[in-house]
Design a protein around this motif. Structure first.
Motif, PDB file in Angstrom:
ATOM      1  N   ARG A 252      57.436  20.191  36.285  1.00 38.17           N
ATOM      2  CA  ARG A 252      56.184  20.715  36.819  1.00 38.17           C
ATOM      3  C   ARG A 252      56.369  22.000  37.619  1.00 38.17           C
ATOM      4  NH1 ARG A 252      50.946  19.465  35.281  1.00 38.17           N
ATOM      5  NH2 ARG A 252      50.792  17.272  34.802  1.00 38.17           N
ATOM      6  N   SER A 253      57.535  22.193  38.214  1.00 38.78           N
ATOM      7  CA  SER A 253      57.786  23.471  38.913  1.00 38.78           C
ATOM      8  C   SER A 253      57.775  24.616  37.907  1.00 38.78           C
ATOM      9  CB  SER A 253      59.116  23.427  39.655  1.00 38.78           C
ATOM     10  OG  SER A 253      59.076  22.486  40.694  1.00 38.78           O
ATOM     11  N   ALA A 254      58.368  24.388  36.744  1.00 36.10           N
ATOM     12  CA  ALA A 254      58.363  25.407  35.683  1.00 36.10           C
ATOM     13  C   ALA A 254      56.937  25.660  35.209  1.00 36.10           C
ATOM     14  CB  ALA A 254      59.243  24.965  34.521  1.00 36.10           C
ATOM     15  N   TRP A 255      56.210  24.572  34.998  1.00 32.42           N
ATOM     16  CA  TRP A 255      54.817  24.699  34.554  1.00 32.42           C
ATOM     17  C   TRP A 255      53.994  25.497  35.564  1.00 32.42           C
ATOM     18  CZ3 TRP A 255      50.289  23.145  36.866  1.00 32.42           C
ATOM     19  CH2 TRP A 255      49.136  23.247  36.089  1.00 32.42           C
ATOM     20  N   ALA A 256      54.116  25.146  36.852  1.00 32.99           N
ATOM     21  CA  ALA A 256      53.344  25.819  37.894  1.00 32.99           C
ATOM     22  C   ALA A 256      53.703  27.297  37.991  1.00 32.99           C
ATOM     23  CB  ALA A 256      53.558  25.127  39.238  1.00 32.99           C
ATOM     24  N   LEU A 257      54.989  27.610  37.921  1.00 34.10           N
ATOM     25  CA  LEU A 257      55.407  29.009  37.983  1.00 34.10           C
ATOM     26  C   LEU A 257      54.830  29.792  36.819  1.00 34.10           C
ATOM     27  CD1 LEU A 257      56.942  31.252  39.366  1.00 34.10           C
ATOM     28  CD2 LEU A 257      59.009  30.498  38.168  1.00 34.10           C
ATOM     29  N   LYS A 258      54.836  29.229  35.632  1.00 30.88           N
ATOM     30  CA  LYS A 258      54.260  29.899  34.458  1.00 30.88           C
ATOM     31  C   LYS A 258      52.765  30.135  34.667  1.00 30.88           C
ATOM     32  CE  LYS A 258      54.071  31.115  30.020  1.00 30.88           C
ATOM     33  NZ  LYS A 258      53.697  32.476  29.792  1.00 30.88           N
TER      34      LYS A 258
ATOM     35  N   SER B 188      52.655  20.187  46.015  1.00 37.00           N
ATOM     36  CA  SER B 188      54.060  19.809  45.865  1.00 37.00           C
ATOM     37  C   SER B 188      54.819  20.833  45.023  1.00 37.00           C
ATOM     38  CB  SER B 188      54.169  18.428  45.217  1.00 37.00           C
ATOM     39  OG  SER B 188      55.515  18.096  44.981  1.00 37.00           O
ATOM     40  N   TYR B 189      54.209  21.291  43.941  1.00 39.63           N
ATOM     41  CA  TYR B 189      54.873  22.293  43.084  1.00 39.63           C
ATOM     42  C   TYR B 189      55.104  23.586  43.865  1.00 39.63           C
ATOM     43  CZ  TYR B 189      52.389  19.192  39.840  1.00 39.63           C
ATOM     44  OH  TYR B 189      51.843  18.111  39.202  1.00 39.63           O
ATOM     45  N   ILE B 190      54.101  23.995  44.651  1.00 35.20           N
ATOM     46  CA  ILE B 190      54.223  25.212  45.455  1.00 35.20           C
ATOM     47  C   ILE B 190      55.301  25.029  46.517  1.00 35.20           C
ATOM     48  CG2 ILE B 190      53.018  26.733  47.072  1.00 35.20           C
ATOM     49  CD1 ILE B 190      52.197  27.005  44.060  1.00 35.20           C
ATOM     50  N   HIS B 191      55.348  23.869  47.120  1.00 37.89           N
ATOM     51  CA  HIS B 191      56.388  23.556  48.112  1.00 37.89           C
ATOM     52  C   HIS B 191      57.783  23.711  47.483  1.00 37.89           C
ATOM     53  CE1 HIS B 191      58.305  21.525  51.499  1.00 37.89           C
ATOM     54  NE2 HIS B 191      58.944  20.780  50.612  1.00 37.89           N
ATOM     55  N   ASP B 192      57.976  23.162  46.296  1.00 36.29           N
ATOM     56  CA  ASP B 192      59.270  23.257  45.614  1.00 36.29           C
ATOM     57  C   ASP B 192      59.629  24.703  45.284  1.00 36.29           C
ATOM     58  OD1 ASP B 192      59.444  20.508  45.761  1.00 36.29           O
ATOM     59  OD2 ASP B 192      58.859  20.186  43.663  1.00 36.29           O
ATOM     60  N   LEU B 193      58.653  25.481  44.812  1.00 37.71           N
ATOM     61  CA  LEU B 193      58.913  26.892  44.504  1.00 37.71           C
ATOM     62  C   LEU B 193      59.280  27.665  45.768  1.00 37.71           C
ATOM     63  CD1 LEU B 193      56.027  27.570  41.944  1.00 37.71           C
ATOM     64  CD2 LEU B 193      58.486  27.406  41.440  1.00 37.71           C
TER      65      LEU B 193
END
Length: 95
Positions: free
Chosen positions: A21-27, A49-54
């Motif tokens: 999902r981090s890859a998905w969110a970044l894309k 959560s995805y933004i937090h990880d990025l």
């Protein structure tokens, strides 16, 4: 198709890779450009959560809080990618 892995190159030549999902969110952030993404325009269960990880990985993402009306009025974040980068490679679901 959904991205499941992405590798990007920053302007300082550093490469970073993300999965899931981090890859998905970044894309999604890259594709959205300066207008950014919201959980309303690009639905997903855990955007924060995805933004937090990025961010923990060193990616600069700005959050702008916006009010929305309707039956479920409230506020949501608009996420805007601030770290300049280009996509080196991506893996799509099923590849």
């Amino acid at each position: 198709m959904d991205v499941t892995q992405i590798t990007v190159q920053l302007t300082n030549s550093k490469q970073m890779s993300f999965k899931g999902r981090s890859a998905w969110a970044l894309k999604q952030l890259i594709d959205a450009g300066e207008k950014g993404c919201t959980p309303i325009t690009r639905p997903a269960p855990r955007w924060s959560s995805y933004i937090h990880d990025l961010r923990n990985a060193g990616v600069d993402v700005e959050t702008i809080w916006q009010v929305h009306k309707g039956a479920y009025a409230g506020a949501h974040g608009r996420y805007i990618l601030k770290t300049p980068m280009i996509i080196v490679s991506e893996v799509l679901h099923g590849e």
